[in-house]
Design a protein around this motif. Structure first.
Motif, mmCIF file in Angstrom:
data_model
loop_
_atom_site.group_PDB
_atom_site.id
_atom_site.type_symbol
_atom_site.label_atom_id
_atom_site.label_comp_id
_atom_site.label_asym_id
_atom_site.label_seq_id
_atom_site.Cartn_x
_atom_site.Cartn_y
_atom_site.Cartn_z
ATOM 1 N N MET A 1 98.909 -92.228 41.952
ATOM 2 C CA MET A 1 99.490 -91.453 43.047
ATOM 3 C C MET A 1 99.181 -92.126 44.385
ATOM 4 O O MET A 1 98.076 -92.591 44.604
ATOM 5 N N THR A 2 100.149 -92.165 45.245
ATOM 6 C CA THR A 2 99.940 -92.762 46.556
ATOM 7 C C THR A 2 99.353 -91.753 47.525
ATOM 8 O O THR A 2 98.652 -92.122 48.453
ATOM 9 N N THR A 3 99.633 -90.476 47.314
ATOM 10 C CA THR A 3 99.102 -89.429 48.169
ATOM 11 C C THR A 3 98.131 -88.588 47.376
ATOM 12 O O THR A 3 98.450 -88.125 46.285
ATOM 13 N N LYS A 4 96.930 -88.394 47.914
ATOM 14 C CA LYS A 4 95.916 -87.600 47.224
ATOM 15 C C LYS A 4 96.241 -86.118 47.395
ATOM 16 O O LYS A 4 96.450 -85.640 48.508
ATOM 17 N N THR A 5 96.281 -85.419 46.291
ATOM 18 C CA THR A 5 96.566 -83.993 46.301
ATOM 19 C C THR A 5 95.276 -83.216 46.086
ATOM 20 O O THR A 5 94.464 -83.572 45.238
ATOM 21 N N GLN A 6 95.109 -82.148 46.862
ATOM 22 C CA GLN A 6 93.941 -81.288 46.715
ATOM 23 C C GLN A 6 94.393 -79.876 46.373
ATOM 24 O O GLN A 6 95.177 -79.269 47.109
ATOM 25 N N VAL A 7 93.910 -79.381 45.244
ATOM 26 C CA VAL A 7 94.187 -78.009 44.821
ATOM 27 C C VAL A 7 92.862 -77.258 44.788
ATOM 28 O O VAL A 7 91.923 -77.668 44.097
ATOM 29 N N ALA A 8 92.769 -76.187 45.555
ATOM 30 C CA ALA A 8 91.545 -75.387 45.644
ATOM 31 C C ALA A 8 91.755 -74.048 44.941
ATOM 32 O O ALA A 8 92.702 -73.320 45.258
ATOM 33 N N ALA A 145 93.321 -78.371 51.999
ATOM 34 C CA ALA A 145 93.968 -78.534 50.691
ATOM 35 C C ALA A 145 95.425 -78.089 50.754
ATOM 36 O O ALA A 145 95.749 -77.074 51.385
ATOM 37 N N GLN A 146 96.288 -78.865 50.098
ATOM 38 C CA GLN A 146 97.719 -78.529 50.106
ATOM 39 C C GLN A 146 98.017 -77.227 49.368
ATOM 40 O O GLN A 146 98.959 -76.518 49.695
ATOM 41 N N VAL A 147 97.204 -76.933 48.341
ATOM 42 C CA VAL A 147 97.416 -75.731 47.536
ATOM 43 C C VAL A 147 96.110 -74.960 47.445
ATOM 44 O O VAL A 147 95.069 -75.523 47.091
ATOM 45 N N LYS A 200 85.343 -65.471 49.904
ATOM 46 C CA LYS A 200 86.433 -64.726 50.522
ATOM 47 C C LYS A 200 87.721 -65.529 50.373
ATOM 48 O O LYS A 200 87.700 -66.749 50.193
ATOM 49 N N GLN A 201 88.830 -64.834 50.444
ATOM 50 C CA GLN A 201 90.123 -65.490 50.295
ATOM 51 C C GLN A 201 90.504 -66.203 51.592
ATOM 52 O O GLN A 201 90.449 -65.621 52.675
ATOM 53 N N ALA A 202 90.883 -67.475 51.481
ATOM 54 C CA ALA A 202 91.367 -68.209 52.653
ATOM 55 C C ALA A 202 92.664 -67.568 53.144
ATOM 56 O O ALA A 202 93.438 -67.021 52.358
ATOM 57 N N ASP A 203 92.895 -67.642 54.434
ATOM 58 C CA ASP A 203 94.081 -67.013 55.016
ATOM 59 C C ASP A 203 95.374 -67.539 54.398
ATOM 60 O O ASP A 203 96.355 -66.800 54.274
ATOM 61 N N ASP A 204 95.391 -68.810 54.006
ATOM 62 C CA ASP A 204 96.609 -69.411 53.466
ATOM 63 C C ASP A 204 96.575 -69.567 51.948
ATOM 64 O O ASP A 204 97.372 -70.310 51.371
ATOM 65 N N ALA A 205 95.657 -68.838 51.292
ATOM 66 C CA ALA A 205 95.588 -68.890 49.830
ATOM 67 C C ALA A 205 96.513 -67.845 49.208
ATOM 68 O O ALA A 205 96.753 -66.785 49.791
ATOM 69 N N VAL A 206 97.009 -68.166 48.019
ATOM 70 C CA VAL A 206 97.858 -67.241 47.271
ATOM 71 C C VAL A 206 96.985 -66.449 46.301
ATOM 72 O O VAL A 206 96.246 -67.027 45.504
ATOM 73 N N LYS A 221 101.916 -69.905 35.987
ATOM 74 C CA LYS A 221 102.092 -69.338 37.328
ATOM 75 C C LYS A 221 101.523 -70.269 38.393
ATOM 76 O O LYS A 221 102.174 -70.536 39.427
ATOM 77 N N ILE A 222 100.321 -70.785 38.157
ATOM 78 C CA ILE A 222 99.689 -71.645 39.156
ATOM 79 C C ILE A 222 100.353 -73.014 39.202
ATOM 80 O O ILE A 222 100.515 -73.609 40.280
ATOM 81 N N THR A 223 100.779 -73.530 38.057
ATOM 82 C CA THR A 223 101.491 -74.803 38.032
ATOM 83 C C THR A 223 102.781 -74.706 38.853
ATOM 84 O O THR A 223 103.123 -75.634 39.610
ATOM 85 N N ASP A 224 103.486 -73.607 38.723
ATOM 86 C CA ASP A 224 104.705 -73.403 39.519
ATOM 87 C C ASP A 224 104.374 -73.385 41.013
ATOM 88 O O ASP A 224 105.112 -73.950 41.830
ATOM 89 N N LEU A 225 103.257 -72.731 41.378
ATOM 90 C CA LEU A 225 102.848 -72.672 42.784
ATOM 91 C C LEU A 225 102.536 -74.075 43.311
ATOM 92 O O LEU A 225 102.902 -74.414 44.436
ATOM 93 N N ILE A 226 101.870 -74.884 42.504
ATOM 94 C CA ILE A 226 101.553 -76.259 42.904
ATOM 95 C C ILE A 226 102.835 -77.067 43.126
ATOM 96 O O ILE A 226 102.970 -77.772 44.130
ATOM 97 N N LYS A 227 103.753 -76.948 42.197
ATOM 98 C CA LYS A 227 105.002 -77.700 42.312
ATOM 99 C C LYS A 227 105.827 -77.268 43.526
ATOM 100 O O LYS A 227 106.463 -78.080 44.179
ATOM 101 N N GLN A 228 105.765 -75.966 43.831
ATOM 102 C CA GLN A 228 106.472 -75.475 45.013
ATOM 103 C C GLN A 228 105.882 -76.057 46.294
ATOM 104 O O GLN A 228 106.596 -76.350 47.258
ATOM 105 N N LYS A 229 104.559 -76.226 46.306
ATOM 106 C CA LYS A 229 103.878 -76.698 47.504
ATOM 107 C C LYS A 229 104.014 -78.213 47.702
ATOM 108 O O LYS A 229 104.190 -78.684 48.829
ATOM 109 N N ILE A 230 103.915 -78.968 46.606
ATOM 110 C CA ILE A 230 103.871 -80.430 46.747
ATOM 111 C C ILE A 230 105.074 -81.148 46.148
ATOM 112 O O ILE A 230 105.200 -82.364 46.277
ATOM 113 N N GLY A 231 105.915 -80.394 45.425
ATOM 114 C CA GLY A 231 107.081 -81.018 44.829
ATOM 115 C C GLY A 231 106.773 -81.669 43.513
ATOM 116 O O GLY A 231 105.656 -81.688 43.053
#
Length: 231
Positions: A1-8, A145-147, A200-206, A221-231
């Motif tokens: 991967m050329t871009t590092k993805t972070q999922v929290a 983190a992107q997700v 605590k839940q981050a303001d931008d967390a799902v 469900k979470i895989t779909d959320l990741i794909k929506q966020k990063i493509g």
């Protein structure tokens, strides 16, 4: 991967964070960073050094801080899943015992411990695409983190999961379901009220509630959320 993805993935004990993170990491080719295991390993090291014992709610923080320099934590894959090593000794099962469970929140609340492990976790995330689970990943460790996912489930369901897991692995089999539920509720209380990086839940967390859902359903469900966020 050329871009590092972070999922929290954050959430309380036994919400399914580690199980879900491991599966998604394998499917998507990410590195899985088990932050909970890191705090458990430090707790076990402190117990082995006689710096803390079951029942303690406070410790000598200076002694724990000095211990950190001599603690090495590493991970390795195996056919049975990810293994955890403390100073090159396999402690995968040891860190999941009830005595460690009862003390990890005390150790995790020590500022020096959190500072050191957060730095180690960020170093891992800087070199690879990662999926990281814990209590403060989206708020403190990887705030950009992107997700971000906040995984929850009822105390009753989390207790059932932990009880079944213990029975299957043959660990802490003397603990009743009610005792496990009480331990989980106590840890929720301690984790959410500690001064440093509380749960605590981050303001931008799902928010994802896993109560009543199968592992496959949560993964999807979470895989779909990741794909929506990063493509």
């Amino acid at each position: 991967m050329t871009t590092k993805t972070q999922v929290a993935i954050d959430g309380p004990a036994s919400a399914g964070k580690s199980t879900i993170a491991k599966i998604i990491a394998a499917q998507m080719g990410y590195i899985y960073v088990d932050t909970g295991a890191m705090y458990r390993a430090i707790t076990l090291a402190a117990m082995q050094a006689n710096l803390i014992q079951v029942g303690q709610t406070a410790v000598d923080e200076t002694s724990i801080s000095n211990l950190l320099a001599n603690v090495q934590i590493s991970f390795a894959p195996s056919e049975q899943g990810q293994l955890v090593f403390l100073n090159q000794v396999d402690v995968t099962e040891d860190i999941r015992q009830a005595n460690v469970n009862s003390l990890v929140s005390v150790i995790a609340a020590i500022p020096a411990v959190r500072t050191e492990l957060v730095e180690r976790q960020r170093q891992l995330a800087a070199t690879s695409s990662v999926i990281m689970d814990g209590r403060d990943i989206g708020t403190t460790v990887l705030p950009n983190a992107q997700v971000k996912i906040f995984l929850v489930a009822s105390v009753a369901e989390r207790g059932q999961r932990r009880f079944a897991e213990n029975q299957a692995k043959g660990i802490d089999t003397d603990l009743t379901l009610d005792e496990i539920k009480e331990s989980i509720a106590r840890r929720d209380y301690l984790d959410s009220r500690r001064e440093v990086s509380p749960l605590k839940q981050a303001d931008d967390a799902v928010l994802v509630d896993t109560t009543g859902l199968s592992i496959d359903q949560v993964v999807a469900k979470i895989t779909d959320l990741i794909k929506q966020k990063i493509g």
